[in-house]
Design an enzyme around this catalytic site. Structure first.
Site, PDB file in Angstrom:
ATOM      1  N   LYS A 117     -66.959  65.773 -83.078  1.00 41.28           N
ATOM      2  CA  LYS A 117     -66.155  64.633 -82.614  1.00 41.28           C
ATOM      3  C   LYS A 117     -64.936  65.084 -81.829  1.00 41.28           C
ATOM      4  O   LYS A 117     -64.516  64.412 -80.889  1.00 41.28           O
ATOM      5  CB  LYS A 117     -65.730  63.762 -83.794  1.00 41.28           C
ATOM      6  CG  LYS A 117     -66.897  62.992 -84.390  1.00 41.28           C
ATOM      7  CD  LYS A 117     -66.417  61.838 -85.237  1.00 41.28           C
ATOM      8  CE  LYS A 117     -67.601  61.074 -85.816  1.00 41.28           C
ATOM      9  NZ  LYS A 117     -67.173  60.013 -86.730  1.00 41.28           N
ATOM     10  N   LYS A 198     -84.292  58.214 -82.206  1.00 41.68           N
ATOM     11  CA  LYS A 198     -84.103  57.337 -83.361  1.00 41.68           C
ATOM     12  C   LYS A 198     -83.443  56.037 -82.928  1.00 41.68           C
ATOM     13  O   LYS A 198     -82.612  56.035 -82.022  1.00 41.68           O
ATOM     14  CB  LYS A 198     -83.187  58.023 -84.380  1.00 41.68           C
ATOM     15  CG  LYS A 198     -83.935  58.567 -85.579  1.00 41.68           C
ATOM     16  CD  LYS A 198     -83.037  59.367 -86.487  1.00 41.68           C
ATOM     17  CE  LYS A 198     -82.279  58.497 -87.478  1.00 41.68           C
ATOM     18  NZ  LYS A 198     -81.596  59.295 -88.516  1.00 41.68           N
ATOM     19  N   LYS A 201     -77.346  52.357 -82.928  1.00 41.35           N
ATOM     20  CA  LYS A 201     -76.537  51.264 -82.372  1.00 41.35           C
ATOM     21  C   LYS A 201     -75.888  51.677 -81.064  1.00 41.35           C
ATOM     22  O   LYS A 201     -75.439  50.849 -80.301  1.00 41.35           O
ATOM     23  CB  LYS A 201     -75.516  50.752 -83.376  1.00 41.35           C
ATOM     24  CG  LYS A 201     -74.564  51.771 -83.892  1.00 41.35           C
ATOM     25  CD  LYS A 201     -73.756  51.150 -85.035  1.00 41.35           C
ATOM     26  CE  LYS A 201     -73.193  52.236 -85.929  1.00 41.35           C
ATOM     27  NZ  LYS A 201     -72.967  51.813 -87.285  1.00 41.35           N
TER      28      LYS A 201
END
Ligand code: TRP
Length: 329
Positions: A117, A198, A201
């Site tokens: 991140k 996969k 969202k």
């Protein structure tokens, strides 16, 4: 939640970020619901963790209510289990500070989630760095024995165990050292438009993702447009035929069948898509019905009740910790 449960205590957390989709539901969340049968389940919507990356005011509040609705709708029972919001139980941040006092900067720097991140985000908050100490506090506040989370969280759970052991060796036998439990493998649901990925969202096309809140017409439309291939043969072969195999896999989960055997029932993609879509609509119907019955006010009230139950456990554990550290009472 009993203070001395006969069943082992399981704790898990989920960030409130966007509506749950079919991949989350069939992958992990159905297992959470099942786990309630054998464990004393504590489920935390980790809104403070979600704030470790920049958010608009109000965004997390909305997402927290939606996440709670999703969890209740998929079968997390707020009466039998404990479902609550992290920021409503102040002990989490208090214990997180004490965890930071026993955590080493070097260990935090080695966390792969932080490394990933901090490379991709433009703003890297201090909270993103100390994130695992708050996660450790979440878990340790409930004398948790098992933490059912995916393999991507393994390093954070190992870190939690290290912190608990280090704390105990400094201050006495205060914290329960939890075990990581990789949940029983759920179904791996792939994106309908990019079946080699996969379902997620963050997918570029919302057409590839079936949301828990999609109407029957939307589900049918997304399934109808699902990407397949040109050879026209119905066969379960996730490598060479990812789209068709994904349809078979979803049909299998929804009907408790076997994807290889189900392939024999079809010679064309059209009927396979139609049956898969009908089966998914059927599967999601009770979930959607429960979700529609929950208004904001009722959901907020259930969460407040959950926070009370959580405090009843976290409060005494925090007192135990404070007295072990010998803070002024
Ligand atoms: N870090 C977890 C995730 O990204 C969420 C989480 C926060 C969590 N606190 C937790 C998971 C405690 C299990 C236990 O999925």
């Amino acid at each position: 939640m009993d203070s001395e449960p006969a069943r082992p205590r399981a704790f898990s957390g989920i960030q409130p970020t966007g509506t749950v989709h079919l991949g989350n539901y069939l992958g992990a969340l159905r297992n959470w619901a099942k786990l309630q049968e054998t464990t004393d389940g504590v489920y935390c919507i980790v809104d403070l963790h979600a704030l470790s990356v920049p958010r608009e005011p109000g965004e997390i509040r909305r997402a927290t209510i939606e996440a709670a609705k999703d969890l209740i709708a998929i079968g997390i029972d707020p009466v039998r289990s404990t479902l609550f919001v992290q920021s409503q139980v102040r002990e989490h941040t208090e214990l997180a500070w004490l965890m930071q006092c026993v955590a080493a900067v070097g260990e935090l720097r080695r966390m792969t989630q932080y490394k990933d991140k901090s490379e991709t985000n433009d703003f890297v908050s201090a909270a993103l760095f100390t994130y695992p100490t708050l996660q450790a506090a979440d878990i340790l506040l409930y004398d948790t024995q098992i933490v059912p989370v995916g393999d991507d969280q393994r390093q954070h759970i190992e870190f939690t165990r290290d912190l608990a052991n280090r704390f105990n060796s400094r201050y006495g036998d205060v914290l329960v050292v939890p075990e990581h439990q990789i949940p029983q493998a759920g179904a791996r649901v792939m994106d309908l438009q990019h079946p080699e990925n996969k379902m997620s969202k963050s997918a570029d096309s919302p057409q590839g993702t079936v949301l828990l809140t999609d109407s029957e017409a939307e589900i049918a439309r997304k399934l109808k447009r699902a990407v397949t291939d040109n050879d026209g043969e119905v066969r379960y072969d996730p490598v060479d035929k990812p789209g068709v195999s994904n349809l078979l896999a979803m049909l299998a989960v929804a009907t408790d069948g076997d994807p290889v055997a189900l392939a024999d029932d079809y010679t064309q993609y059209g009927p396979l898509k139609a049956d898969t879509s009908a089966a998914l609509i059927e599967l999601l119907r009770p979930v959607q019905k429960r979700r529609a019955e929950l208004d904001d006010a009722a959901t907020i009230a259930l969460l407040e009740h959950g926070a009370e139950k959580a405090r009843a456990v976290a409060g005494p554990v925090m007192e135990r910790v404070r007295s072990a550290v010998e803070l002024l009472a």
